[in-house]
Design a protein around this motif. Structure first.
Motif, PDB file in Angstrom:
ATOM      1  N   PRO A 176       0.932   5.327  22.365  1.00 30.02           N
ATOM      2  CA  PRO A 176      -0.026   6.413  22.643  1.00 30.02           C
ATOM      3  C   PRO A 176      -1.232   5.978  23.476  1.00 30.02           C
ATOM      4  CG  PRO A 176      -0.335   5.632  20.402  1.00 30.02           C
ATOM      5  CD  PRO A 176       0.834   4.872  20.950  1.00 30.02           C
ATOM      6  N   LEU A 177      -0.965   5.380  24.658  1.00 31.61           N
ATOM      7  CA  LEU A 177      -2.039   5.034  25.580  1.00 31.61           C
ATOM      8  C   LEU A 177      -2.447   6.268  26.380  1.00 31.61           C
ATOM      9  CD1 LEU A 177      -0.862   1.618  27.087  1.00 31.61           C
ATOM     10  CD2 LEU A 177      -2.426   2.003  25.179  1.00 31.61           C
ATOM     11  N   ARG A 178      -3.653   6.248  26.931  1.00 37.21           N
ATOM     12  CA  ARG A 178      -4.077   7.369  27.771  1.00 37.21           C
ATOM     13  C   ARG A 178      -3.282   7.362  29.073  1.00 37.21           C
ATOM     14  NH1 ARG A 178      -7.990   6.167  32.002  1.00 37.21           N
ATOM     15  NH2 ARG A 178      -8.767   4.030  31.853  1.00 37.21           N
ATOM     16  N   LYS A 179      -3.044   8.563  29.610  1.00 35.80           N
ATOM     17  CA  LYS A 179      -2.290   8.717  30.849  1.00 35.80           C
ATOM     18  C   LYS A 179      -3.185   9.102  32.022  1.00 35.80           C
ATOM     19  CE  LYS A 179       1.144   8.758  27.792  1.00 35.80           C
ATOM     20  NZ  LYS A 179       0.885   8.321  26.402  1.00 35.80           N
TER      21      LYS A 179
ATOM     22  N   HIS B 154     -14.409  13.271  32.765  1.00 39.29           N
ATOM     23  CA  HIS B 154     -14.774  14.683  32.917  1.00 39.29           C
ATOM     24  C   HIS B 154     -13.983  15.624  32.005  1.00 39.29           C
ATOM     25  CE1 HIS B 154     -16.276  13.032  36.773  1.00 39.29           C
ATOM     26  NE2 HIS B 154     -17.208  13.942  36.611  1.00 39.29           N
ATOM     27  N   ARG B 155     -12.990  15.105  31.299  1.00 37.71           N
ATOM     28  CA  ARG B 155     -12.176  16.000  30.470  1.00 37.71           C
ATOM     29  C   ARG B 155     -12.992  16.498  29.272  1.00 37.71           C
ATOM     30  NH1 ARG B 155      -7.046  17.373  30.318  1.00 37.71           N
ATOM     31  NH2 ARG B 155      -6.411  15.846  31.885  1.00 37.71           N
ATOM     32  N   THR B 156     -12.790  17.772  28.946  1.00 39.84           N
ATOM     33  CA  THR B 156     -13.548  18.380  27.848  1.00 39.84           C
ATOM     34  C   THR B 156     -12.704  18.647  26.611  1.00 39.84           C
ATOM     35  OG1 THR B 156     -13.142  20.577  28.781  1.00 39.84           O
ATOM     36  CG2 THR B 156     -15.195  19.452  29.420  1.00 39.84           C
ATOM     37  N   ARG B 157     -11.389  18.620  26.783  1.00 43.68           N
ATOM     38  CA  ARG B 157     -10.528  18.809  25.612  1.00 43.68           C
ATOM     39  C   ARG B 157      -9.243  18.010  25.802  1.00 43.68           C
ATOM     40  NH1 ARG B 157      -8.354  25.041  26.325  1.00 43.68           N
ATOM     41  NH2 ARG B 157      -7.378  24.764  28.373  1.00 43.68           N
ATOM     42  N   PRO B 158      -8.594  17.611  24.707  1.00 47.09           N
ATOM     43  CA  PRO B 158      -7.388  16.785  24.813  1.00 47.09           C
ATOM     44  C   PRO B 158      -6.281  17.494  25.592  1.00 47.09           C
ATOM     45  CG  PRO B 158      -8.231  16.758  22.570  1.00 47.09           C
ATOM     46  CD  PRO B 158      -9.002  17.819  23.296  1.00 47.09           C
ATOM     47  N   CYS B 159      -5.467  16.691  26.276  1.00 50.63           N
ATOM     48  CA  CYS B 159      -4.373  17.246  27.076  1.00 50.63           C
ATOM     49  C   CYS B 159      -3.125  17.399  26.219  1.00 50.63           C
ATOM     50  CB  CYS B 159      -4.085  16.337  28.274  1.00 50.63           C
ATOM     51  SG  CYS B 159      -3.481  14.705  27.794  1.00 50.63           S
ATOM     52  N   ILE B 160      -2.039  17.834  26.867  1.00 54.15           N
ATOM     53  CA  ILE B 160      -0.795  18.109  26.142  1.00 54.15           C
ATOM     54  C   ILE B 160      -0.169  16.834  25.572  1.00 54.15           C
ATOM     55  CG2 ILE B 160       0.680  17.923  28.200  1.00 54.15           C
ATOM     56  CD1 ILE B 160       2.305  20.285  27.019  1.00 54.15           C
ATOM     57  N   HIS B 161      -0.460  15.673  26.205  1.00 46.67           N
ATOM     58  CA  HIS B 161       0.099  14.420  25.690  1.00 46.67           C
ATOM     59  C   HIS B 161      -0.426  14.128  24.278  1.00 46.67           C
ATOM     60  CE1 HIS B 161       2.067  13.287  29.407  1.00 46.67           C
ATOM     61  NE2 HIS B 161       0.960  13.545  30.070  1.00 46.67           N
TER      62      HIS B 161
ATOM     63  N   CYS C 254      -0.706  10.350  23.040  1.00 48.57           N
ATOM     64  CA  CYS C 254      -1.990   9.846  23.508  1.00 48.57           C
ATOM     65  C   CYS C 254      -3.015  10.029  22.395  1.00 48.57           C
ATOM     66  CB  CYS C 254      -2.433  10.591  24.771  1.00 48.57           C
ATOM     67  SG  CYS C 254      -4.063  10.082  25.379  1.00 48.57           S
ATOM     68  N   LEU C 255      -3.885   9.036  22.223  1.00 51.19           N
ATOM     69  CA  LEU C 255      -4.921   9.115  21.187  1.00 51.19           C
ATOM     70  C   LEU C 255      -6.124   9.945  21.635  1.00 51.19           C
ATOM     71  CD1 LEU C 255      -4.885   5.420  19.878  1.00 51.19           C
ATOM     72  CD2 LEU C 255      -3.747   7.429  18.894  1.00 51.19           C
TER      73      LEU C 255
END
Length: 613
Positions: free
Chosen positions: A159-162, A170-177, A183-184
């Motif tokens: 579960p590494l970041r992609k 800049h991301r404000t909410r977790p993605c689909i991964h 992804c953590l």
């Protein structure tokens, strides 16, 4: 002290050079009459080594004898030690690419995997160029598809970041991964850096081929989590372990001692050598790569030394052992240098019997089979080129074919492109793109005339010319090419042909090939490979021209839309396009999304929205 050679074939000039040489270690550069460096070598004793080329000429192979016959000048560089000479030799070969040396191509076109272990939350990246930036690199790999599959497996298992660094900030909410458990989400959630780094260590173990060790490590963590009643964590670790066990089942075990080693196989002769590298990590076969060397003079032992020095200088991971078919003269020095680069002992061995000998035979069989396949393919391509020469009534084999195509969209952004095929294979370094200067309307004939004038109007002694000029089009385009070359005084210098697409309405079944001063298309006979090669070259020219035309159109669209916005210069344009991907998405973005980008405040975001509305 080495005796100055007394040979009737040796000029007085070279005799004097050798007599004045140092007897210490260093590098020698042999030059032809025009000053071209044709060979670079190293020696413990420069005078003795260089003199040996001229004292024992009858003992040389054909290629070495040819090289010695061309030597007109010899330069030397004295070094403090033989180790320095080895490194300097490798660097000079890479810089000057002498004809009679083993020259290993740069690996920048091969993909590698990069993990920046100094980042707060490292991720895995596919890169084409390695740098000394403190990151950990794996590769390079010969297959881009295999690299993508490996990254896909890692991203699914660990579960590494992609996301990129810019997106992370800049991301404000977790993605689909994150929703899929892959992804953590360190971009938005509180993630323990220590726990994250444990996962990074597991990925590095996996990429190093330590899968059994990694499975044991994960099993220990799983049991520990289970004992602590952390069942969700234990379940995630169990799934990761099962995925790795399935991967392990598909890996090929070739040794029983589970040692890291590279095995070198060599096939061919002085005219064409193929060097094969089998990479084994912890006893598992990780991959096989092949390197071609044409007109390489060295014998096997010297080839091994030059190859290994260049191969491991290109940031390849150095294993504990390297198995070779023949040991170089300076094997102890080579081992010492590789050990210094690896910072642990490295052994270069030539096995005689047992399991290691079996591995060497496996590498040599791989090399011989691949060489046979490549020679058969080259023979087939040579037969096709010979067939084209005969059917197109050429005076020479079309070893170099240049093909031109025009592209535009409803008359806008007209461009042209040239692709080059040498011996039936694309030579992409010679491709050229042209923005038409004198033609603004959709006039294919005028565009073709302009581009041909620009390409062939400046032919010189150092400018290669084609054996066959191929234009995308029928009789009209061929006539344009004939007229342009005639005005340039190049009539008859090389053959001209046009390839026109089949007319479906006339129920034509294949494309047509036209020659100058001939009304009907050429009959290429029953060998379909002749037309297929010309079609592949035409299609490549069409692809190259179309890609360039789309880039030009996109650039003009961005320019026309954003140029009028005060405060948006070239850097901010690139920033906007890199982040959003297209002008359409920039238009659709909100002022809040625009203002999150560095260097864009609320007032500028409002100006961008007004300018694109």
């Amino acid at each position: 002290m080495a005796q100055t050679p007394d040979c009737s074939d040796l000029s007085t000039h070279l005799t004097g050079i050798i007599a004045a040489m140092s007897e210490g270690p260093g590098v020698y550069l042999m030059k032809a009459a025009g000053g071209e460096i044709i060979y670079v070598g190293k020696a413990i004793n420069l005078k003795k080594r260089v003199a040996s080329y001229f004292q024992r000429q009858n003992a040389h192979g054909a290629k070495t004898a040819l090289m010695v016959a061309r030597v007109a000048e010899i330069d030397t560089v004295v070094t403090a030690s033989e180790k320095e000479a080895l490194i300097l030799e490798s660097n000079l070969i890479k810089r000057h690419r002498p004809r009679f040396n083993v020259v290993l191509k740069d690996d920048k076109r091969y993909p590698s995997l990069r993990i920046d272990i100094h980042a707060a939350y490292p991720r895995i990246e596919i890169v084409r160029k390695t740098r000394k930036d403190g990151a950990v690199y794996f590769g390079p790999y010969s297959s881009a598809q295999a690299v993508r599959q490996t990254v896909k497996l890692i991203n699914k298992t660990f579960p590494l970041r992609k996301c990129s660094d810019r997106t992370l900030s800049h991301r404000t909410r977790p993605c689909i991964h994150h929703q899929m458990g892959q992804c953590l989400a360190p971009c938005c959630l509180s993630v323990d850096p220590k726990a994250y780094r444990e996962i990074v260590k597991e990925v590095i173990l996996f990429l190093k081929g330590r899968t059994p060790e990694l499975i044991r490590r994960i099993r220990r963590h799983m049991l520990k989590a289970s004992d602590a009643l952390e069942f969700e964590t234990a379940a995630a670790l169990r799934d990761r372990m099962v995925a790795l066990e399935k991967t392990l089942e598909r890996q090929v075990t070739v040794t029983t001692d589970f040692m890291d080693r590279d095995v070198i196989g060599i096939s061919g002769n002085h005219d064409f050598r193929l060097v094969t590298v089998m990479t084994l990590r912890r006893g598992f076969l990780q991959g096989v790569r092949h390197f071609e060397f044409i007109h390489a003079a060295p014998e096997k032992g010297e080839l091994v030394a030059q190859f290994l020095a260049q191969y491991y200088q290109q940031a390849h991971a150095i294993p504990v052992e390297v198995l070779v078919p023949e040991l170089p003269e300076n094997n102890a020095l080579l081992e010492e240098t590789l050990s210094e680069w690896r910072m642990r002992r490295v052994r270069v061995l030539r096995p005689i019997r047992g399991e290691k000998r079996r591995l060497l035979e496996m590498a040599e069989n791989n090399s011989e089979n691949t060489l046979r396949e490549r020679l058969q393919k080259a023979t087939g391509e040579a037969a096709v080129l010979e067939g084209l020469k005969r059917r197109l009534r050429m005076d020479r084999i079309p070893l170099r074919i240049e093909c031109f195509d025009n592209s535009h969209l409803a008359g806008t952004n007209p461009v042209s492109a040239m692709v080059v095929f040498v011996a039936g294979r694309p030579h992409k370094a010679a491709y050229r793109r042209y923005t038409t200067r004198t033609v603004s309307s959709p006039d294919d004939y005028a565009s073709m005339a302009e581009v041909l004038r620009r390409r062939y109007g400046k032919l010189g002694p150092s400018t290669p010319e084609p054996d066959l000029l191929l234009v995308d089009g029928g009789k009209g385009q061929v006539n344009i090419a004939v007229a342009v070359l005639g005005r340039l005084g190049l009539t008859g210098r090389f053959a001209i042909a046009g390839i026109a697409k089949k007319d479906v309405e006339k129920e034509e079944t294949q494309d047509k090939i036209y020659l100058p001063n001939r009304a009907n298309p050429v009959n290429l006979g029953t060998d379909g490979r002749l037309l297929l090669m010309l079609e592949q070259i035409r299609d490549e020219a069409h692809r190259f021209a179309l890609t360039f035309q789309r880039k030009q159109r996109a650039r003009k669209m961005i320019k026309s839309a954003l140029d009028g916005v005060a405060g948006v210069g070239p850097k901010r344009k690139r920033l906007l396009m890199k982040h959003f991907g297209s002008l359409k998405k920039i238009r659709a973005a909100t002022e809040d999304e625009l203002s999150r980008l560095p260097g864009i405040n609320t007032a500028l975001a409002e100006a961008i929205k007004r300018g694109l509305s």
